[in-house]
Design a protein around this motif. Sequence first.
Motif, mmCIF file in Angstrom:
data_model
loop_
_atom_site.group_PDB
_atom_site.id
_atom_site.type_symbol
_atom_site.label_atom_id
_atom_site.label_comp_id
_atom_site.label_asym_id
_atom_site.label_seq_id
_atom_site.Cartn_x
_atom_site.Cartn_y
_atom_site.Cartn_z
ATOM 1 N N GLY A 143 0.755 -1.228 0.021
ATOM 2 C CA GLY A 143 0.000 -0.174 -0.143
ATOM 3 C C GLY A 143 0.613 1.340 0.047
ATOM 4 N N TRP A 144 1.860 1.052 -0.176
ATOM 5 C CA TRP A 144 2.938 2.273 -0.126
ATOM 6 C C TRP A 144 2.907 3.125 -1.308
ATOM 7 C CZ3 TRP A 144 8.010 -0.589 1.857
ATOM 8 C CH2 TRP A 144 7.408 -1.165 3.172
ATOM 9 N N ALA A 145 2.509 2.732 -2.554
ATOM 10 C CA ALA A 145 2.577 3.451 -3.677
ATOM 11 C C ALA A 145 0.923 3.883 -3.884
ATOM 12 C CB ALA A 145 2.834 2.647 -4.896
ATOM 13 N N THR A 146 0.142 3.655 -3.126
ATOM 14 C CA THR A 146 -1.234 4.086 -3.299
ATOM 15 C C THR A 146 -1.333 5.507 -2.754
ATOM 16 O OG1 THR A 146 -2.028 1.982 -3.022
ATOM 17 C CG2 THR A 146 -3.567 3.730 -2.672
ATOM 18 N N MET A 147 -1.218 6.540 -3.315
ATOM 19 C CA MET A 147 -1.284 8.026 -3.185
ATOM 20 C C MET A 147 -2.743 8.463 -2.404
ATOM 21 S SD MET A 147 1.529 9.018 -3.780
ATOM 22 C CE MET A 147 2.347 7.466 -3.396
ATOM 23 N N PRO A 148 -2.350 9.205 -1.586
ATOM 24 C CA PRO A 148 -3.687 9.797 -0.630
ATOM 25 C C PRO A 148 -4.781 9.922 -1.818
ATOM 26 C CG PRO A 148 -1.839 10.492 0.294
ATOM 27 C CD PRO A 148 -1.401 9.848 -0.989
ATOM 28 N N GLY A 149 -6.005 9.760 -1.500
ATOM 29 C CA GLY A 149 -7.242 10.169 -2.485
ATOM 30 C C GLY A 149 -7.285 9.248 -3.749
ATOM 31 N N SER A 150 -6.476 8.138 -3.974
ATOM 32 C CA SER A 150 -6.297 7.270 -4.872
ATOM 33 C C SER A 150 -6.684 5.972 -4.205
ATOM 34 C CB SER A 150 -5.044 7.240 -5.453
ATOM 35 O OG SER A 150 -4.986 6.484 -6.563
ATOM 36 N N ALA A 151 -7.376 4.940 -5.060
ATOM 37 C CA ALA A 151 -7.730 3.757 -4.768
ATOM 38 C C ALA A 151 -6.804 2.631 -5.050
ATOM 39 C CB ALA A 151 -9.240 3.304 -5.280
ATOM 40 N N GLU A 152 -6.116 2.962 -6.150
ATOM 41 C CA GLU A 152 -5.088 1.954 -6.746
ATOM 42 C C GLU A 152 -3.594 2.563 -6.468
ATOM 43 O OE1 GLU A 152 -6.023 -0.952 -8.021
ATOM 44 O OE2 GLU A 152 -8.065 -0.702 -7.424
#
Length: 116
Positions: free
Chosen positions: A90-99
């Motif tokens: 989950g480290w590459a999931t940016m805030p506001g993004s689901a993927e």
Amino acid sequence: MTAPEWMKPASYGAVLGAIALAVIGFTAGGWMTAKAADEMASAKARSEVLAALVPICVVQSEQDPQMQETMANMKAARTYERDDMLMKAGWATMPGSAEPNRAVASACMDRLAKTF
């Protein structure tokens, strides 16, 4: 009406000069087409956005309570598997993004790889 005799060499000179100007301008003069300029601007924009998002990925990894375990697993994994592991964490999931973002994962993995 006939053209003066000097007109023929002047016409050839003008045509050859225009061709030479175009060749020199596009090769050594730095000229480019609109398409090439758009491609270069898009690549630069992607690079800058990626550079801005990688620190977020690093901070998210540092805030993960299972960071040490995940990093140990990544270190033991094959190189091509590490980006997927980082995305699963989950480290590459940016805030506001689901993927998760694969480009961010790859760049973040490059940065984190320096730490282990």
